[in-house]
Write a protein that holds these residues in place. Structure first.
Motif, PDB file in Angstrom:
ATOM      1  N   GLY A  42       0.808  -1.204   0.000  1.00 22.29           N
ATOM      2  CA  GLY A  42       0.000   0.000   0.000  1.00 22.29           C
ATOM      3  C   GLY A  42       0.845   1.259   0.000  1.00 22.29           C
ATOM      4  N   ALA A  43       1.958   1.233   0.736  1.00 29.38           N
ATOM      5  CA  ALA A  43       2.832   2.404   0.794  1.00 29.38           C
ATOM      6  C   ALA A  43       3.446   2.693  -0.574  1.00 29.38           C
ATOM      7  N   GLU A  44       3.822   1.619  -1.293  1.00 33.17           N
ATOM      8  CA  GLU A  44       4.414   1.815  -2.624  1.00 33.17           C
ATOM      9  C   GLU A  44       3.380   2.372  -3.601  1.00 33.17           C
ATOM     10  N   VAL A  45       2.158   1.844  -3.531  1.00 35.35           N
ATOM     11  CA  VAL A  45       1.091   2.340  -4.402  1.00 35.35           C
ATOM     12  C   VAL A  45       0.817   3.809  -4.121  1.00 35.35           C
ATOM     13  N   THR A  46       0.714   4.158  -2.847  1.00 37.08           N
ATOM     14  CA  THR A  46       0.438   5.548  -2.476  1.00 37.08           C
ATOM     15  C   THR A  46       1.533   6.481  -2.972  1.00 37.08           C
ATOM     16  N   GLY A  47       2.786   6.051  -2.833  1.00 37.99           N
ATOM     17  CA  GLY A  47       3.897   6.872  -3.312  1.00 37.99           C
ATOM     18  C   GLY A  47       3.849   7.077  -4.819  1.00 37.99           C
ATOM     19  N   GLU A  48       3.563   6.009  -5.560  1.00 38.73           N
ATOM     20  CA  GLU A  48       3.477   6.113  -7.021  1.00 38.73           C
ATOM     21  C   GLU A  48       2.375   7.074  -7.448  1.00 38.73           C
ATOM     22  N   LEU A  49       1.197   6.925  -6.837  1.00 36.09           N
ATOM     23  CA  LEU A  49       0.048   7.727  -7.256  1.00 36.09           C
ATOM     24  C   LEU A  49       0.185   9.182  -6.849  1.00 36.09           C
ATOM     25  N   ARG A  50       0.824   9.447  -5.727  1.00 37.11           N
ATOM     26  CA  ARG A  50       1.042  10.843  -5.336  1.00 37.11           C
ATOM     27  C   ARG A  50       1.978  11.528  -6.329  1.00 37.11           C
ATOM     28  N   GLU A  51       2.974  10.797  -6.817  1.00 39.62           N
ATOM     29  CA  GLU A  51       3.860  11.360  -7.839  1.00 39.62           C
ATOM     30  C   GLU A  51       3.084  11.659  -9.116  1.00 39.62           C
ATOM     31  N   LEU A  52       2.218  10.728  -9.506  1.00 39.81           N
ATOM     32  CA  LEU A  52       1.397  10.935 -10.701  1.00 39.81           C
ATOM     33  C   LEU A  52       0.475  12.136 -10.525  1.00 39.81           C
ATOM     34  N   PHE A  53      -0.135  12.241  -9.363  1.00 38.22           N
ATOM     35  CA  PHE A  53      -1.063  13.348  -9.089  1.00 38.22           C
ATOM     36  C   PHE A  53      -0.333  14.685  -9.143  1.00 38.22           C
ATOM     37  N   SER A  54       0.847  14.736  -8.543  1.00 38.46           N
ATOM     38  CA  SER A  54       1.626  15.985  -8.557  1.00 38.46           C
ATOM     39  C   SER A  54       2.028  16.358  -9.975  1.00 38.46           C
ATOM     40  N   ALA A  55       2.403  15.357 -10.784  1.00 39.66           N
ATOM     41  CA  ALA A  55       2.782  15.627 -12.177  1.00 39.66           C
ATOM     42  C   ALA A  55       1.580  16.097 -12.988  1.00 39.66           C
ATOM     43  N   LEU A  56       0.402  15.542 -12.686  1.00 42.24           N
ATOM     44  CA  LEU A  56      -0.818  15.976 -13.367  1.00 42.24           C
ATOM     45  C   LEU A  56      -1.130  17.429 -13.029  1.00 42.24           C
ATOM     46  N   LEU A  57      -1.020  17.800 -11.765  1.00 40.27           N
ATOM     47  CA  LEU A  57      -1.253  19.188 -11.366  1.00 40.27           C
ATOM     48  C   LEU A  57      -0.244  20.127 -12.024  1.00 40.27           C
ATOM     49  N   ALA A  58       1.011  19.697 -12.066  1.00 39.06           N
ATOM     50  CA  ALA A  58       2.045  20.535 -12.684  1.00 39.06           C
ATOM     51  C   ALA A  58       1.755  20.749 -14.163  1.00 39.06           C
ATOM     52  N   GLY A  59       1.284  19.696 -14.836  1.00 42.59           N
ATOM     53  CA  GLY A  59       0.943  19.822 -16.254  1.00 42.59           C
ATOM     54  C   GLY A  59      -0.213  20.763 -16.478  1.00 42.59           C
ATOM     55  N   LEU A  60      -1.218  20.700 -15.614  1.00 45.62           N
ATOM     56  CA  LEU A  60      -2.374  21.597 -15.736  1.00 45.62           C
ATOM     57  C   LEU A  60      -1.987  23.043 -15.451  1.00 45.62           C
ATOM     58  N   GLN A  61      -1.094  23.233 -14.493  1.00 50.33           N
ATOM     59  CA  GLN A  61      -0.657  24.596 -14.169  1.00 50.33           C
ATOM     60  C   GLN A  61       0.178  25.199 -15.282  1.00 50.33           C
ATOM     61  N   ALA A  62       0.965  24.354 -15.963  1.00 49.60           N
ATOM     62  CA  ALA A  62       1.819  24.851 -17.039  1.00 49.60           C
ATOM     63  C   ALA A  62       1.070  25.039 -18.341  1.00 49.60           C
ATOM     64  N   GLY A  63      -0.073  24.365 -18.517  1.00 46.16           N
ATOM     65  CA  GLY A  63      -0.811  24.421 -19.773  1.00 46.16           C
ATOM     66  C   GLY A  63      -1.459  25.765 -19.990  1.00 46.16           C
ATOM     67  N   THR A  64      -1.440  26.199 -21.248  1.00 48.72           N
ATOM     68  CA  THR A  64      -2.058  27.476 -21.593  1.00 48.72           C
ATOM     69  C   THR A  64      -3.019  27.349 -22.762  1.00 48.72           C
ATOM     70  N   ARG A  65      -3.043  26.182 -23.413  1.00 50.69           N
ATOM     71  CA  ARG A  65      -3.918  26.006 -24.566  1.00 50.69           C
ATOM     72  C   ARG A  65      -4.939  24.915 -24.278  1.00 50.69           C
ATOM     73  N   ASP A  66      -6.073  25.059 -24.909  1.00 48.29           N
ATOM     74  CA  ASP A  66      -7.147  24.101 -24.675  1.00 48.29           C
ATOM     75  C   ASP A  66      -6.764  22.697 -25.129  1.00 48.29           C
ATOM     76  N   ASP A  67      -5.936  22.597 -26.208  1.00 50.71           N
ATOM     77  CA  ASP A  67      -5.630  21.256 -26.702  1.00 50.71           C
ATOM     78  C   ASP A  67      -4.775  20.462 -25.722  1.00 50.71           C
ATOM     79  N   GLU A  68      -4.244  21.128 -24.721  1.00 47.08           N
ATOM     80  CA  GLU A  68      -3.479  20.413 -23.710  1.00 47.08           C
ATOM     81  C   GLU A  68      -4.387  19.611 -22.780  1.00 47.08           C
ATOM     82  N   LEU A  69      -5.678  19.874 -22.864  1.00 39.04           N
ATOM     83  CA  LEU A  69      -6.624  19.075 -22.101  1.00 39.04           C
ATOM     84  C   LEU A  69      -7.279  18.003 -22.962  1.00 39.04           C
ATOM     85  N   GLU A  70      -6.929  17.970 -24.255  1.00 41.37           N
ATOM     86  CA  GLU A  70      -7.570  17.009 -25.144  1.00 41.37           C
ATOM     87  C   GLU A  70      -6.792  15.708 -25.240  1.00 41.37           C
TER      88      GLU A  70
END
Length: 294
Positions: A42-70
């Motif tokens: 469970g600890a390994e899964v949580t660590g993996e998914l938190r990294e994915l979640f943080s990377a997803l947030l970073a991508g959304l914050q950096a995005g400026t065009r609508d196609d970045e959500l497509e």
């Protein structure tokens, strides 16, 4: 105006994930860990998914065009793609199924929809969830494709390892090596046999090689051609080959097919082939002691 509306949707997606980060990651981790049935901690899964979640947030914050959500192809989500690639390859090597791997992405989609459903229904909430779902679908497809490629690589590596293990080259005497073959002999395996035999000839300096086909269930024209190619390759290295293990059934088949081995020596057993190879090398072959009478 449309562009501002699209940016507004992206910002609502970002706000939805950021304001509910703890609840979403906990539910997401529980869903993924449950689907893996304890094969990853469970600890390994949580660590993996938190990294994915943080990377997803970073991508959304950096995005400026609508196609970045497509889709998943924009540069803003480069870190997320790298993490998903690593996750997919690890799951493939660990023997997980495509579904167990993809749940790492689609699990977030489910918990987001559960969260939105629990809130006051509104067009804004619907647009937010729908846009995020499209993005996660794209990443889910990316994950599946990466997993498939990684699984093909794993299978290819395992096949090569099995071929290596199933075609050992054995040193029988000074200057004499043997390749005992068991099972079906096809083009891929013949290539491995040829490479290993030639390398053994170089490493040991042997001038005599024995290809033992006692364990080969049947010999047809294709198998015979593979054997002939191996013998020719060995001769180019300065070694003579003897084919042993010719059973009565295989001998009849070879005659019926009209296969010609030419001047290649053939013997019924590995012992006969070894004696023949030793004589070729100028060594007197040892004779077995007669059985003692009781």
């Amino acid at each position: 105006m449309a562009e501002q509306g699209d940016i507004g949707v992206r910002l609502r997606v970002l706000d939805l994930l950021t304001s509910n980060e703890t609840a979403l990651t906990e539910r997401w981790s529980a869903k993924v860990a449950g689907s893996l049935r304890g094969r990853v901690s469970g600890a390994e899964v949580t660590g993996e998914l938190r990294e994915l979640f943080s990377a997803l947030l970073a991508g959304l914050q950096a995005g400026t065009r609508d196609d970045e959500l497509e889709g998943s192809g924009s540069e803003s989500f480069g870190e997320l793609r790298a993490l998903l690639s690593e996750l997919s390859r690890n799951r493939a090597r660990q023997g997980f199924t495509p579904s167990e791997t993809a749940v790492g992405v689609f699990g977030l989609k489910e918990v987001v929809f559960d969260l939105v459903a629990s809130e006051q229904p509104s067009l804004a909430n619907y647009q937010t969830a729908e846009r995020l779902a499209r993005l996660l679908d794209a990443f889910g497809l990316f994950t599946f494709e990466t997993y498939s490629r990684a699984r093909e690589e794993v299978i290819s590596d395992q096949t090569e390892q099995l071929l290596e293990l199933s075609t050992p080259v054995v040193k029988l005497w000074d200057g004499v090596v043997a390749v005992p073959l068991v099972g079906t002999l096809d083009s891929a395996r013949t290539q491995v046999v040829m490479e290993k035999l030639l390398q053994a000839l170089v490493d040991t300096g042997s001038e005599q090689a024995i290809i033992d086909i006692t364990g080969v269930p049947a010999v047809d024209t294709q198998v015979a051609q593979h054997l002939l190619k191996t013998v020719v390759a060995a001769r180019l290295m300065g070694a003579e080959c003897t084919i042993s293990g010719i059973s009565p059934q295989i001998a009849q088949t070879i005659v019926a097919l009209g296969i010609e081995f030419g001047d290649i020596a053939t013997k019924a057993s590995l012992a006969d082939a070894l004696s023949h190879a030793l004589r070729r090398s100028g060594v007197e072959a040892p004779r077995s002691s007669p059985a003692r009478r009781s």
